[in-house]
Design an enzyme around this catalytic site. Sequence first.
Site, PDB file in Angstrom:
ATOM      1  N   GLU A   1      -3.329   7.341  -2.641  1.00 27.91           N
ATOM      2  CA  GLU A   1      -3.981   7.334  -1.340  1.00 27.91           C
ATOM      3  C   GLU A   1      -3.037   7.811  -0.243  1.00 27.91           C
ATOM      4  OE1 GLU A   1      -5.802   3.578  -0.539  1.00 27.91           O
ATOM      5  OE2 GLU A   1      -6.868   3.527  -2.450  1.00 27.91           O
TER       6      GLU A   1
ATOM      7  N   CYS B   1       0.833   9.115   6.632  1.00 28.19           N
ATOM      8  CA  CYS B   1       1.564   8.224   5.725  1.00 28.19           C
ATOM      9  C   CYS B   1       1.385   8.746   4.303  1.00 28.19           C
ATOM     10  CB  CYS B   1       1.029   6.805   5.866  1.00 28.19           C
ATOM     11  SG  CYS B   1       1.975   5.566   4.962  1.00 28.19           S
TER      12      CYS B   1
ATOM     13  N   CYS C   1       3.753   1.301  -7.587  1.00 23.80           N
ATOM     14  CA  CYS C   1       5.109   1.002  -7.136  1.00 23.80           C
ATOM     15  C   CYS C   1       5.725  -0.030  -8.069  1.00 23.80           C
ATOM     16  CB  CYS C   1       5.091   0.470  -5.702  1.00 23.80           C
ATOM     17  SG  CYS C   1       6.737   0.194  -5.009  1.00 23.80           S
TER      18      CYS C   1
ATOM     19  N   CYS D   1       6.789  -5.914  -3.992  1.00 23.83           N
ATOM     20  CA  CYS D   1       6.975  -6.782  -2.828  1.00 23.83           C
ATOM     21  C   CYS D   1       5.786  -7.733  -2.753  1.00 23.83           C
ATOM     22  CB  CYS D   1       7.088  -5.954  -1.559  1.00 23.83           C
ATOM     23  SG  CYS D   1       8.561  -4.885  -1.529  1.00 23.83           S
TER      24      CYS D   1
ATOM     25  N   CYS E   1       2.538  -6.980  -0.538  1.00 27.70           N
ATOM     26  CA  CYS E   1       1.974  -5.622  -0.563  1.00 27.70           C
ATOM     27  C   CYS E   1       0.975  -5.464  -1.699  1.00 27.70           C
ATOM     28  CB  CYS E   1       3.102  -4.603  -0.722  1.00 27.70           C
ATOM     29  SG  CYS E   1       2.514  -2.887  -0.736  1.00 27.70           S
TER      30      CYS E   1
ATOM     31  N   SER F   1      12.207  -1.194   5.218  1.00 29.18           N
ATOM     32  CA  SER F   1      11.227  -2.265   5.045  1.00 29.18           C
ATOM     33  C   SER F   1      12.005  -3.561   4.861  1.00 29.18           C
ATOM     34  CB  SER F   1      10.336  -1.976   3.825  1.00 29.18           C
ATOM     35  OG  SER F   1       9.545  -0.828   4.049  1.00 29.18           O
TER      36      SER F   1
ATOM     37  N   CYS G   1      -1.618  -0.817   6.925  1.00 24.16           N
ATOM     38  CA  CYS G   1      -0.338  -0.960   6.239  1.00 24.16           C
ATOM     39  C   CYS G   1      -0.409  -2.049   5.176  1.00 24.16           C
ATOM     40  CB  CYS G   1       0.748  -1.304   7.265  1.00 24.16           C
ATOM     41  SG  CYS G   1       2.394  -1.384   6.577  1.00 24.16           S
TER      42      CYS G   1
END
Length: 410
Positions: A120, A137, A144, A148, A151, A254, A378
């Site tokens: 995306e 973005c 990933c 985290c 997320c 981050s 986000c």
Amino acid sequence: MSSEAVISSVTIDENTKAPSSTSQDAVQKVNLLGMSRAEMEKFFEEMGEKKFRAGQVMKWIHQFFVTDFAEMTNISGKLRAKLEQICEIKAPEVVHRNYSKDGTRKWVFRVGDGDGSLVETVLIPAEDKTGSRKTLCISSQVGCALDCSFCSTGKQGFQRDLTQAEIIGQLWMANLSYMEDVPVIERERSVTNVVMMGMGEPLLNYDAVLSSMSIMLDDFAYGMSKRRVTLSTSGVVPKIDQLAQDIDVALAISLHAPNNELRNELVPINKKYPLEQLIAACQRYIGKDGNESSRKHVTIEYVMLDGVNDHPEHAQQLLKLLKNLPSKINLIPFNPFPHAPYGRSSRNRIIAFQKTLSDAGFVCTIRQTRGDDIDAACGQLVGQVADRTRRAEQWKKKIAEKSEIIRTEG
């Protein structure tokens, strides 16, 4: 397939110096979309052409968004015929697009062969002192690996790195979305800023991300200012040092926690590269060659999690952590997703946190949440992406088990 392999595997017609039609179907075409200028110059020289052709073709691809070689009118017919038979300009396939009422745009791309995988990309418009800004973005990986805890993308696990064409293709498509009905000669690039902050950890797909950013900065392509291209990392310290040597772009961290104990929980890579090492790497990055003005500051991204990292003592710890690091701080209201173990900090608590940092002299902004209605905010870059690692399934099961324990004990 490399350019040498393509060129050596075709039959060249003596009159046109183009591949004969009998071999065309057997040749895997070279996708020029993801080639940097250096790579494209080498490609043309291997074809027996002058390397300045690379700049011409790059302009057609990245400034006029042309995919048909026949439309490249300042290139000879013979060369166009040759390119048509051994090359292509192919962006990732758009399988879904959604435009928010606030102007945010989101695309879901299919990458890879067959059913492939989905990634995306989100474009966020805004007004600032320079005028209208459109920030894209961009994703660098399918899923990933860093997981985290706050997320949603991380809950999908990691599938693979994106190629250069798949990375730069996101920028190419976002620009084209504003100009599909505009005559070629009148097309202008619309995206003003890029953040490598989508799905994935950019520094774990280093070579492809580096080459893609070089295309963004190239005057023959997008000609973006180095201040308008930002790489965001969770803290892969050795690669931050390598990045400082290879390219000059803005750096964002981050961070999300002001101490190691809490950051180990929120951002697990901190266990490998703790805050002391990360902050030192940031200082080296902006101070490369003793010239801090070349990189100015590091942007600190800090998601606001209710009751987790938003207390006054956390703000004080953050001030102490960043006191010797020129930095700008973005406070990000948490965007909840199904089964998320966190809540969003209250507006009052976010404002109080901001005031503490601002009063101490930091530039501290609260990011405006956009794209909620299309799951483009986000931390929400996950929606339709298939989970092939079963991480999301395992995580949801764990949350359900915790909820059952709480219900039973209550």
